[in-house]
Design an enzyme around this catalytic site. Structure first.
Site, short mmCIF file in Angstrom:
data_model
loop_
_atom_site.label_atom_id
_atom_site.label_comp_id
_atom_site.label_asym_id
_atom_site.label_seq_id
_atom_site.Cartn_x
_atom_site.Cartn_y
_atom_site.Cartn_z
N LEU A 173 0.93 -1.29 0.01
CA LEU A 173 -0.06 -0.06 -0.10
C LEU A 173 0.84 1.19 0.04
CD1 LEU A 173 -2.54 -1.08 2.53
CD2 LEU A 173 -2.94 -0.76 -0.08
N TYR A 204 1.55 2.82 8.04
CA TYR A 204 1.20 2.79 6.75
C TYR A 204 2.04 1.45 6.08
CZ TYR A 204 5.32 5.94 5.84
OH TYR A 204 6.53 6.52 5.63
N CYS A 205 1.21 0.85 5.12
CA CYS A 205 1.66 -0.14 4.50
C CYS A 205 2.24 -1.39 5.20
CB CYS A 205 2.90 0.19 3.41
SG CYS A 205 3.27 -1.14 1.94
N PRO A 206 1.33 -1.68 6.28
CA PRO A 206 1.69 -2.68 7.20
C PRO A 206 1.94 -4.16 6.67
CG PRO A 206 -0.58 -2.11 7.40
CD PRO A 206 0.00 -1.30 6.29
N LYS A 245 7.92 1.46 13.91
CA LYS A 245 8.34 1.00 12.58
C LYS A 245 9.13 2.21 11.95
CE LYS A 245 6.46 -0.11 8.18
NZ LYS A 245 5.07 -0.71 7.46
#
Length: 281
Positions: free
Chosen positions: A93, A148-150, A161
């Site tokens: 993502l 975001y973009c996990p 992260k």
């Protein structure tokens, strides 16, 4: 650990450093270059490659991100914040790229036994742990909810992260790609993606579950290690680590035959983006 190390311990690594090409270097070029290198490494015509790349003020969307109900509002929001917007050809993502984010690609040849997907991820995780071992911190790999973009290979320190890993497999080649937030504010980057989803979803129900971003879950390495790191320092770390682990490293740009394939792949990337955003033009 030894089996993961064996993928880093190549006879030689070919280094392609695109980390200082500046603001005009387009992220669509990077994905086209990695696809090209996958093909040549995959058929044994190139040594394994480590490519580094930096793109200024760019939001890279995943394919799912282009299926949100109000894409136009989100793209408009990102452009107002000063970002270019592209959609990549691999999974995942939306992520933020800027001059404080270093991207690395490890491009390997699929062996006869095959390199399973987790081993590809583990190899990149291992590289990052080697690169920062002098700091005596534990770098974990598990999904950071709220980032975001996990994904299951989010890299974090103390639950925050700083990097995410993806993979693309093509023509017997494997590109394991990572973005590392070296400096700047991880939370501010997350706020940009949070804003994108707020503008594009507007609390509508969607079949796909988009992440609920919590900016407090993200940080840069400079913030986490409490030391001001630069992209060039981290780049030096990458090169010395690979040199220590392998027979030799050498620098070489795209060869003539690779350049020809790259031009075709770049056209494909441009067409993919035109199609994704055609209703917004």
């Amino acid at each position: 650990m030894e089996q993961h190390l064996s993928l880093l311990r190549q006879d030689e690594w070919r280094i392609i450093d695109h980390s200082s090409l500046g603001p005009h270097f387009d992220a669509k070029q990077s994905f086209a270059i990695d696809d090209t290198l996958c093909a040549f490494v995959g058929k044994g015509e190139s040594s394994p490659v480590m490519r580094s790349w930096v793109h200024h003020n760019t939001i890279v969307l995943g394919i799912q991100d282009t299926r949100v109900p109000y894409l136009q509002d989100g793209v408009q929001f990102l452009k107002e914040q000063g970002y270019r917007v592209i959609v990549r050809n691999s999974g995942g993502l939306a992520v933020v790229l800027d001059e404080g984010v270093l991207n690395l690609s490890l491009i390997l040849r699929e062996s006869e036994k095959g390199i399973d997907i987790n081993r590809g991820y583990d190899t990149m995780w291992e590289l990052v742990r080697f690169m920062f071992k002098e700091y005596n911190v534990q770098i974990d790999a598990y999904e950071i909810v709220g980032s975001y973009c996990p994904g299951s290979y989010d890299l974090s320190i103390d639950g925050k992260k700083f990097a995410g890993i993806s993979q693309r497999r093509l023509r017997n080649g494997i590109a394991v790609q990572i973005y590392i937030c070296v400096n700047g504010s991880g939370a501010k980057r997350a706020e940009i993606i949070q804003g994108f989803y707020e503008k594009t979803l507007k609390k509508d129900e969607t079949k796909f579950a988009y992440p609920e971003i919590n900016p407090a879950t993200m940080a840069s390495l400079s913030e986490l290690l409490q030391t001001e790191l630069t992209v060039s320092e981290v780049m030096f770390n990458v090169l010395t680590t690979l040199k220590d682990l392998s027979g030799r490293i050498y620098a070489e740009g795209l060869r003539e035959e690779e350049q020809e394939m790259y031009e075709k792949n770049f056209i494909r990337m441009k067409e993919r983006n035109e199609k994704a955003f055609k209703d917004l033009l």
